[in-house]
Design a protein around this motif. Structure first.
Motif, PDB file in Angstrom:
ATOM      1  N   THR B 278      44.333 -29.903  55.991  1.00 34.37           N
ATOM      2  CA  THR B 278      43.194 -30.641  56.524  1.00 34.37           C
ATOM      3  C   THR B 278      42.363 -31.136  55.356  1.00 34.37           C
ATOM      4  OG1 THR B 278      43.151 -29.315  58.511  1.00 34.37           O
ATOM      5  CG2 THR B 278      41.132 -30.483  57.954  1.00 34.37           C
ATOM      6  N   LYS B 279      42.218 -32.431  55.296  1.00 35.36           N
ATOM      7  CA  LYS B 279      41.361 -33.013  54.250  1.00 35.36           C
ATOM      8  C   LYS B 279      40.073 -33.495  54.890  1.00 35.36           C
ATOM      9  CE  LYS B 279      42.764 -35.486  50.644  1.00 35.36           C
ATOM     10  NZ  LYS B 279      43.314 -36.575  49.837  1.00 35.36           N
ATOM     11  N   THR B 280      38.956 -33.081  54.327  1.00 36.39           N
ATOM     12  CA  THR B 280      37.651 -33.437  54.881  1.00 36.39           C
ATOM     13  C   THR B 280      36.908 -34.317  53.890  1.00 36.39           C
ATOM     14  OG1 THR B 280      37.557 -31.387  56.135  1.00 36.39           O
ATOM     15  CG2 THR B 280      35.457 -32.510  55.726  1.00 36.39           C
ATOM     16  N   THR B 281      36.441 -35.441  54.361  1.00 36.92           N
ATOM     17  CA  THR B 281      35.772 -36.399  53.484  1.00 36.92           C
ATOM     18  C   THR B 281      34.321 -36.581  53.923  1.00 36.92           C
ATOM     19  OG1 THR B 281      37.862 -37.551  53.191  1.00 36.92           O
ATOM     20  CG2 THR B 281      35.861 -38.763  52.603  1.00 36.92           C
TER      21      THR B 281
ATOM     22  N   GLY C 294      37.559 -28.401  40.212  1.00 42.23           N
ATOM     23  CA  GLY C 294      37.330 -29.662  40.903  1.00 42.23           C
ATOM     24  C   GLY C 294      37.078 -30.827  39.969  1.00 42.23           C
ATOM     25  N   PRO C 295      37.847 -31.911  40.166  1.00 41.87           N
ATOM     26  CA  PRO C 295      37.564 -33.132  39.417  1.00 41.87           C
ATOM     27  C   PRO C 295      36.422 -33.897  40.078  1.00 41.87           C
ATOM     28  CG  PRO C 295      39.481 -33.475  40.826  1.00 41.87           C
ATOM     29  CD  PRO C 295      39.015 -32.045  41.057  1.00 41.87           C
ATOM     30  N   ASN C 296      35.514 -34.384  39.279  1.00 41.95           N
ATOM     31  CA  ASN C 296      34.412 -35.193  39.787  1.00 41.95           C
ATOM     32  C   ASN C 296      34.545 -36.541  39.090  1.00 41.95           C
ATOM     33  OD1 ASN C 296      32.140 -35.783  41.239  1.00 41.95           O
ATOM     34  ND2 ASN C 296      30.747 -34.491  40.045  1.00 41.95           N
ATOM     35  N   GLU C 439      45.703 -39.269  38.378  1.00 46.54           N
ATOM     36  CA  GLU C 439      46.687 -38.411  37.727  1.00 46.54           C
ATOM     37  C   GLU C 439      46.015 -37.204  37.071  1.00 46.54           C
ATOM     38  OE1 GLU C 439      49.279 -40.439  34.895  1.00 46.54           O
ATOM     39  OE2 GLU C 439      49.621 -38.430  34.047  1.00 46.54           O
ATOM     40  N   LYS C 440      44.914 -37.457  36.381  1.00 45.57           N
ATOM     41  CA  LYS C 440      44.200 -36.338  35.743  1.00 45.57           C
ATOM     42  C   LYS C 440      43.629 -35.397  36.797  1.00 45.57           C
ATOM     43  CE  LYS C 440      42.955 -37.821  31.136  1.00 45.57           C
ATOM     44  NZ  LYS C 440      42.477 -38.995  30.407  1.00 45.57           N
ATOM     45  N   ALA C 441      43.105 -35.980  37.856  1.00 43.61           N
ATOM     46  CA  ALA C 441      42.502 -35.157  38.912  1.00 43.61           C
ATOM     47  C   ALA C 441      43.534 -34.209  39.509  1.00 43.61           C
ATOM     48  CB  ALA C 441      41.915 -36.057  39.999  1.00 43.61           C
ATOM     49  N   ASN C 442      44.739 -34.725  39.715  1.00 50.94           N
ATOM     50  CA  ASN C 442      45.770 -33.915  40.377  1.00 50.94           C
ATOM     51  C   ASN C 442      46.549 -33.018  39.425  1.00 50.94           C
ATOM     52  OD1 ASN C 442      45.235 -34.798  42.966  1.00 50.94           O
ATOM     53  ND2 ASN C 442      46.671 -36.517  42.844  1.00 50.94           N
ATOM     54  N   ASN C 443      46.319 -33.157  38.160  1.00 52.69           N
ATOM     55  CA  ASN C 443      47.084 -32.397  37.179  1.00 52.69           C
ATOM     56  C   ASN C 443      46.509 -30.977  37.028  1.00 52.69           C
ATOM     57  OD1 ASN C 443      47.588 -32.532  33.604  1.00 52.69           O
ATOM     58  ND2 ASN C 443      48.929 -31.744  35.181  1.00 52.69           N
ATOM     59  N   THR C 444      46.657 -30.208  38.085  1.00 50.12           N
ATOM     60  CA  THR C 444      46.102 -28.857  38.149  1.00 50.12           C
ATOM     61  C   THR C 444      46.802 -28.123  39.280  1.00 50.12           C
ATOM     62  OG1 THR C 444      44.119 -27.603  38.792  1.00 50.12           O
ATOM     63  CG2 THR C 444      44.234 -29.862  39.547  1.00 50.12           C
ATOM     64  N   PRO C 445      46.938 -26.807  39.165  1.00 54.32           N
ATOM     65  CA  PRO C 445      47.519 -26.082  40.303  1.00 54.32           C
ATOM     66  C   PRO C 445      46.547 -25.958  41.471  1.00 54.32           C
ATOM     67  CG  PRO C 445      47.375 -24.675  38.329  1.00 54.32           C
ATOM     68  CD  PRO C 445      46.695 -25.954  37.995  1.00 54.32           C
ATOM     69  N   TYR C 446      45.291 -26.298  41.241  1.00 53.44           N
ATOM     70  CA  TYR C 446      44.285 -26.149  42.292  1.00 53.44           C
ATOM     71  C   TYR C 446      44.168 -27.415  43.133  1.00 53.44           C
ATOM     72  CZ  TYR C 446      42.679 -22.109  39.574  1.00 53.44           C
ATOM     73  OH  TYR C 446      42.592 -20.915  38.908  1.00 53.44           O
ATOM     74  N   GLY C 447      43.465 -27.302  44.244  1.00 52.63           N
ATOM     75  CA  GLY C 447      43.234 -28.477  45.093  1.00 52.63           C
ATOM     76  C   GLY C 447      42.169 -28.204  46.127  1.00 52.63           C
ATOM     77  N   LEU C 448      41.006 -27.779  45.660  1.00 47.57           N
ATOM     78  CA  LEU C 448      39.974 -27.399  46.627  1.00 47.57           C
ATOM     79  C   LEU C 448      39.042 -28.553  46.967  1.00 47.57           C
ATOM     80  CD1 LEU C 448      38.933 -25.242  48.396  1.00 47.57           C
ATOM     81  CD2 LEU C 448      37.689 -24.240  46.499  1.00 47.57           C
ATOM     82  N   ALA C 449      38.401 -29.106  45.963  1.00 46.00           N
ATOM     83  CA  ALA C 449      37.413 -30.149  46.249  1.00 46.00           C
ATOM     84  C   ALA C 449      37.370 -31.137  45.093  1.00 46.00           C
ATOM     85  CB  ALA C 449      36.036 -29.529  46.449  1.00 46.00           C
ATOM     86  N   VAL C 463      41.297 -43.630  46.433  1.00 47.64           N
ATOM     87  CA  VAL C 463      41.270 -42.477  45.524  1.00 47.64           C
ATOM     88  C   VAL C 463      41.151 -41.181  46.325  1.00 47.64           C
ATOM     89  CG1 VAL C 463      40.022 -41.386  43.618  1.00 47.64           C
ATOM     90  CG2 VAL C 463      40.331 -43.866  43.660  1.00 47.64           C
ATOM     91  N   GLY C 464      40.319 -41.215  47.346  1.00 48.68           N
ATOM     92  CA  GLY C 464      40.137 -40.024  48.175  1.00 48.68           C
ATOM     93  C   GLY C 464      41.440 -39.585  48.823  1.00 48.68           C
ATOM     94  N   GLN C 465      42.260 -40.543  49.187  1.00 49.80           N
ATOM     95  CA  GLN C 465      43.529 -40.168  49.792  1.00 49.80           C
ATOM     96  C   GLN C 465      44.501 -39.631  48.745  1.00 49.80           C
ATOM     97  OE1 GLN C 465      46.044 -43.238  51.596  1.00 49.80           O
ATOM     98  NE2 GLN C 465      46.314 -41.860  53.338  1.00 49.80           N
ATOM     99  N   ALA C 466      44.444 -40.207  47.574  1.00 49.54           N
ATOM    100  CA  ALA C 466      45.434 -39.828  46.557  1.00 49.54           C
ATOM    101  C   ALA C 466      45.118 -38.491  45.894  1.00 49.54           C
ATOM    102  CB  ALA C 466      45.522 -40.926  45.500  1.00 49.54           C
ATOM    103  N   VAL C 467      43.862 -38.134  45.845  1.00 51.97           N
ATOM    104  CA  VAL C 467      43.501 -36.870  45.213  1.00 51.97           C
ATOM    105  C   VAL C 467      43.790 -35.746  46.202  1.00 51.97           C
ATOM    106  CG1 VAL C 467      41.608 -35.490  44.304  1.00 51.97           C
ATOM    107  CG2 VAL C 467      41.786 -37.895  43.707  1.00 51.97           C
ATOM    108  N   ARG C 468      44.581 -34.784  45.763  1.00 51.79           N
ATOM    109  CA  ARG C 468      45.051 -33.763  46.695  1.00 51.79           C
ATOM    110  C   ARG C 468      44.112 -32.560  46.676  1.00 51.79           C
ATOM    111  NH1 ARG C 468      49.169 -35.063  49.159  1.00 51.79           N
ATOM    112  NH2 ARG C 468      49.949 -32.991  49.676  1.00 51.79           N
ATOM    113  N   SER C 469      43.094 -32.669  47.521  1.00 53.45           N
ATOM    114  CA  SER C 469      42.202 -31.526  47.672  1.00 53.45           C
ATOM    115  C   SER C 469      41.627 -31.525  49.083  1.00 53.45           C
ATOM    116  CB  SER C 469      41.080 -31.548  46.626  1.00 53.45           C
ATOM    117  OG  SER C 469      40.230 -32.635  46.831  1.00 53.45           O
TER     118      SER C 469
END
Lengths: 302, 287, 509
Positions: B278-281, C294-296, C439-449, C463-469
């Motif tokens: 679930t992705k929340t935006t 988290g990438p900002n 690519e930099k944002a996703n280059n991590t084992p994490y994916g929270l926010a 970008v929001g769709q492509a970033v996996r968090s």
């Protein structure tokens, strides 16, 4: 300043309204107590442009206003005077006379205040007249209609022309932000005014609601900060209209302190355009000094 | 003696849209349960798992980027292709001793199941996405999003129906997968790979391996580039191993042990959701 | 009158106080030399914190079977705040038995509507005791009172309100299915948001008809024990909520107890993995809410001043002890210098100090262990060749305080970029194109926010769709709401908390 420094006013600087409001709300949580509160109350008092801008203004009323400006509260003669009185051009001479030999400045609105709906020539004459009557400061209005049309060059040129006839007098440019509506417009108008030579930028005439608000003020302060960073020139800020309570005044000072820093915490660089604020500040000052809550009946209503 | 010598198929694996033999070059014998030879199947190694995960990961971006409508059409296309090759699968299922009627029912159910999941691709976000009325000046919505590469361990029973029941909900929403086919009944899965190949499914979206479980499960379940595991094998020890190995990279694990693969309960959007995040935006609402 | 008139204008204007500094030639802003805020401590006289706390099991406060106690330290002054029970397997077993009995005998029997009414009561009493809870949270954990008062406690109450309303509406939550409760839930929560994490765990569990054994973190147990008082005062049936205190070993007793049906854990990824492994093969349901990096991402067309505020909220909120902190700033190259300048200015206005002072922005680091860990990362960063900048604020002599810190000149391979620091420490990298940022944002084992800052709507969606968090904060950061699902992709966890989605981990079909 060289032309290359001036930004392209057709470009809009993005501003997120919700983010601005959140920032203001966070700054409003600063808790101002004890010595810092007393210091700020006195500082705020010293920053007031004590104002009367009514069709029924009389010489007698202006003279009363000036005596309040000089000595806001007789039982505490050491309190600072306010920064200025602000009147219509035809009252400048009266005010100037009443304030002679004091540090209190006389500010005059000009340029077909409050609507600005006149030709440039008339606005220039209006300004020249106020300056010749002795005004130390001129509070001009921008042509909001032209601004909203996107005629930014017109706004720039008009401000520059007024600035030229101000001579030694300081120029405050009233954006009338209540009519600009968006924060992006506020930012753009602030930038145009500063690049065109404003010494101060000012939110409102007080004749339009909403007048000064903290989000608008924050955006203008940030514009001043960016302008300073870019050009090294300090520009002053004046929220005007609707600020009635000491607590709000302190909130504005917090905005200034945490956006522009200490240098702007002086009547040279920050003013409140207000009338009833003076008495509320006085009541709070007396409360701080005596520990007793005050009643408005003990403070002259000039 | 038949008039004509039949041409027999060499069963290979299906990886990255191709049909390679195991890199180990090993095979093992598949029989009908009475030790009659049916075929040789590839005895895949951990390196085959590695290659399959790589293919799966490479295919993920493209498959995920397809529109939901397009993925639905591709799944429907698989069903169409399967319908056309019904006899082949019925015959293949019968080789392992299943009766004609049961085999036909299995193929029919498998086709219908594909169509069921084909229809979910463009509805899952509508049914399970939400707009969340947060108490601030923000617009906030949540929608399900494919989790990535899924490792699937198939059961031995109903080797076509079970494989389709596992693959379809996983790939419907944009995931890709690596499937370890049944050790004893791998042939329908391999043939299903041929159907996939013929039906617009991009190479690498589904990868099918055969072989001995004890040579592949460890690698598959511990592989850090796999995001989730779907286990339908009845073997409890394998399930536990998968759980343990999943913890190396916090994989989602779904233990899915079915009693009856024909049951309608397998047509179930909640299984699809198990392989979705679930992705929340949030976004401010202002002027 | 005349004496007034003859006064020097400057004196008048500044009422005798020192005049603010005039602008420097180098256009620096000075935030400190004039008008200091006086101390504004929150009055904590009315807040009672016991010298010793016991477990809350089966509706009563009970001493630990083995009689052992641990100490909670106030990290702002390093003094012992109170003692609390150290839970052993015996205590956990008692708590699980109480929870099981409550589940079988009462909680699963009463209607959703009645369950909901109990949960509403909890929400109301949290509101009634909000000030006390906020102060306690601040004293026990070191977070600024501004946050515990305005964020943690109100949100905790809001969570109970939100889930209370679900209790009798669960049949609408899962199309086509009838949800059932699971049984006894073991819940282990971290020290960064003690009462809020308790609410995130307990509210949905109770709403769905489960009973609970919860263990708060060993450095911040007090608000959970005050919540136990609230459960008692609300008349919640005995055993529905049980609070067992202790450290990691107590937690593992809960995880490994055979009669616990579900484990919910919030904490580090390392511990999360251990828990996932421990429940292997047991069939226990788990939800994990783990670490992040988290990438900002700030694009050049972003509203910059609000982005600066977002960056500050992202990394300096709660001393950076936030799993979803925006700890990696990715800024488009063309605006990097300007943005960093603005950020540095903003950092100068952050007040670090007494957590109970209403003006404090950054309080005390939660524990000595965490403080040492952060300092170690500062060393690592410097040794990796990164450029460290800290604000010039003063910090108290005692207690664990860390100045807000940013690192520039970092690379993706640096440990300070890869590893979760869990402190007020930000790394700053630049990028040129959206693809590079993603690519930099996703280059991590994490994916929270993640954060995405741009004025361009279509870019936000791309970008929001492509970033996996699990959470995308666009043009904002670190916003929370009970209706909004929260949780991670990849190694940041399994499952969601909050919103309709937050019910799912606590039901079965």
């Amino acid at each position: 300043m060289s032309v290359s420094v001036i930004q392209d006013f057709n470009q809009t600087i993005p501003i997120d309204q919700v983010g601005v409001e959140e920032r203001v709300s966070r700054l409003n949580k600063r808790s101002i107590k004890k010595e810092s509160k007393l210091q700020a109350l006195k500082l705020a008092l010293s920053m007031i442009d004590h104002t009367t801008l009514e069709g029924k203004d009389s010489k007698g009323k202006v003279i009363q206003l000036c005596s309040k400006a000089k000595m806001p509260y007789a039982p505490m003669p050491d309190l600072p005077s306010v920064a200025a009185v602000c009147v219509y051009p035809n009252m400048v001479a009266t005010a100037k006379k009443a304030l002679r030999d004091t540090a209190v400045k006389v500010a005059s609105v000009a340029t077909a205040f409050p609507s600005g709906m006149a030709q440039l020539g008339i606005k220039l004459d209006d300004t020249r007249y106020a300056v010749s009557e002795g005004a130390d400061e001129i509070d001009m209005v921008i042509s909001r209609g032209e601004f909203l049309k996107g005629n930014y060059t017109f706004i720039f040129d008009e401000i520059a022309a007024i600035k030229e006839v101000c001579g030694e007098a300081h120029l405050k440019v009233i954006l009338e932000t209540g009519e600009l509506e968006t924060l992006e417009n506020v930012r753009k108008a602030s930038d145009i005014a500063m690049y065109a030579g404003a010494d101060f930028i000012k939110t409102s005439t007080g004749k339009i609601s909403p007048a000064a608000t903290q989000p608008v003020t924050l955006v203008m302060l940030e514009a001043i900060r960016d302008f300073y960073r870019k050009t090294g020139t300090m520009v002053g800020m004046k929220p005007a209209g609707g600020i009635r309570k000491a607590k709000e005044a302190l909130q504005y000072l917090v905005l200034v302190r945490e956006t522009l820093g200490s240098a702007w915490l002086s009547p040279d660089w920050f003013r409140f355009g207000a009338s009833s604020l003076t008495n509320d500040l006085l009541m709070q000052i007396v409360k701080q000094e005596t520990g007793v809550y005050q009643s408005i009946n003990y403070f002259s209503n000039d | 003696m038949a008039d004509r010598i039949e041409v027999l198929k060499t069963y290979k694996t299906y990886v990255g849209g191709k049909f390679p033999r195991s890199e180990s070059d090993r095979t093992y014998r598949i029989t009908d349960g009475k030790d009659n030879h049916i075929a040789n199947a590839c005895r895949c190694s951990r390196k085959d798992v590695r290659d399959a995960v790589l293919a799966s990961r490479s295919a993920f971006g493209g498959w995920y980027a397809r529109t939901a409508y397009n993925r639905g059409q591709v799944l429907y296309r698989i069903a169409e292709m399967l319908e056309g090759r019904k006899d082949q699968f019925v015959n293949e299922l019968k080789l392992s001793g299943v009766k004609q009627k049961v085999a036909l029912n299995e193929v029919h159910t498998a086709i219908d199941r594909l169509i069921y999941f084909a229809g979910w691709t463009d509805k899952i976000s509508q049914v399970f996405g939400t707009v969340n009325p947060v108490a601030s000046a923000h617009f906030n919505f949540s929608s399900p999003d494919a989790t990535g590469v899924v490792g699937i361990i198939a059961p031995d029973e109903h080797p076509l129906l079970s494989v389709i029941s596992l693959i379809a909900p996983v790939i419907a929403t944009g995931n890709t997968c690596v499937l370890l086919a049944s050790e004893t009944n791998p042939l329908p899965a391999v043939s299903f790979g041929e159907v996939l190949h013929a039906s617009d499914v991009p190479g690498g979206v589904v990868n099918i391996l055969t072989g001995y479980r004890n040579e592949t499960v460890e690698t598959l379940t511990s592989h850090k580039d796999i995001n989730a595991l779907l286990l339908a094998s009845r073997d409890i020890e394998t399930g536990k191993l998968a759980d343990e190995n999943a913890s190396l990279s916090v994989k989602r694990v779904v233990q899915y042990r079915a009693e009856d693969w024909f049951s309608g309960e397998h047509e179930n959007p909640y299984l699809v959701l198990e392989f979705m995040e679930t992705k929340t935006t949030w976004h401010p609402v202002g002027a | 009158m005349s004496d007034i008139n003859t006064k020097e204008p400057i004196d008048k204007a500044n009422n005798g106080s020192p005049k603010p500094t005039s602008p420097n030639a180098d256009r620096k802003l000075d935030f400190a030399s004039f008008w200091e805020y006086s101390p504004a401590p929150e009055n904590s006289d009315h807040v009672e914190i016991d010298e010793r706390y016991n477990h809350f099991i089966n509706g009563e406060f009970v001493e630990p079977v083995k009689g052992r106690y641990m100490k909670s330290i106030n990290p702002a002054n390093e003094e012992v705040l109170c003692e609390f029970a150290e839970g052993t397997s015996e205590d956990v077993d008692r708590a699980v038995k109480a929870a099981r009995k409550a589940y079988e005998k009462t909680w699963s029997k009463i209607s959703g509507k009645e369950r909901g009414k109990y949960i509403f009561r909890l929400a109301r009493i949290i509101q009634e005791r909000a000030r006390e809870l906020a102060i306690t949270e601040t004293i026990d954990g070191g977070k600024p009172i501004r946050e515990s008062r305005d964020v943690d406690v109100p949100l905790a109450a809001a969570h109970f309100f939100y889930y209370a309303g679900w209790a009798d509406k669960l049949n609408y939550a899962f199309p086509g299915r009838k949800p059932k409760s699971i049984g006894v839930c073991g819940q282990i929560i971290p020290w960064n948001f003690p009462i809020l994490m308790l609410a995130w765990k307990i509210a949905p569990a109770l709403a769905t008809g489960n009973t609970v054994v919860l263990k708060p973190a060993e450095s911040t147990p007090v608000t959970a024990l005050k919540f136990a008082e609230i459960c008692r005062d609300a008349g919640l049936p005995a055993g529905v909520v049980n609070i067992v205190t202790g450290a990691g070993t107590t937690g593992s007793e809960i995880v490994n107890h055979p009669d616990v049906n579900k484990i919910a854990f919030t904490g580090s990824t390392i511990v999360g993995k251990i828990i996932q492994k421990s429940v292997a093969g047991t069939g226990k349901k788990i939800t994990l809410e783990l670490g992040g990096k988290g990438p900002n991402i700030v694009f050049e067309d972003a509203p910059l001043d609000q982005a600066v505020e977002g960056i500050v909220n992202a990394i300096f909120f709660n001393q950076g002890h936030v799993c979803c902190a925006g700890s990696r700033l990715l800024v488009q190259e063309g605006i990097a210098d300007r943005l960093i300048q603005k950020l540095k200015d903003r950092m100068e206005t952050l007040i670090v100090g007494d957590p109970l002072d209403k003006n404090t922005d950054i309080g005390a680091i939660n524990s000595k262990a965490q403080y040492d860990r952060i300092l170690e990362y500062l060393d690592i960063g410097v040794n990796e060749g990164a450029e460290m900048y800290q604000s010039s604020c003063s910090i108290p002599d005692n207690g664990y305080f860390c100045r807000p810190t940013i690192f520039t000149n970092v690379s993706q391979s640096n440990r300070i970029v890869q590893e979760e620091i869990f402190g007020p420490v930000l790394t700053i990298q630049t990028f040129r194109t959206p693809e590079e940022a993603i690519e930099k944002a996703n280059n991590t084992p994490y994916g929270l926010a993640s954060g995405v800052w741009t004025d361009k709507g279509s870019k936000i969606f791309k970008v929001g769709q492509a970033v996996r968090s699990g959470v995308i904060w666009s043009n904002t950061y670190n916003k929370f709401d009970p209706t909004s699902p929260f949780g991670g992709y990849k190694e940041s966890g399994i499952g969601r908390e909050g919103g309709l989605h937050g019910l799912y981990p606590y039901i079965k079909f």
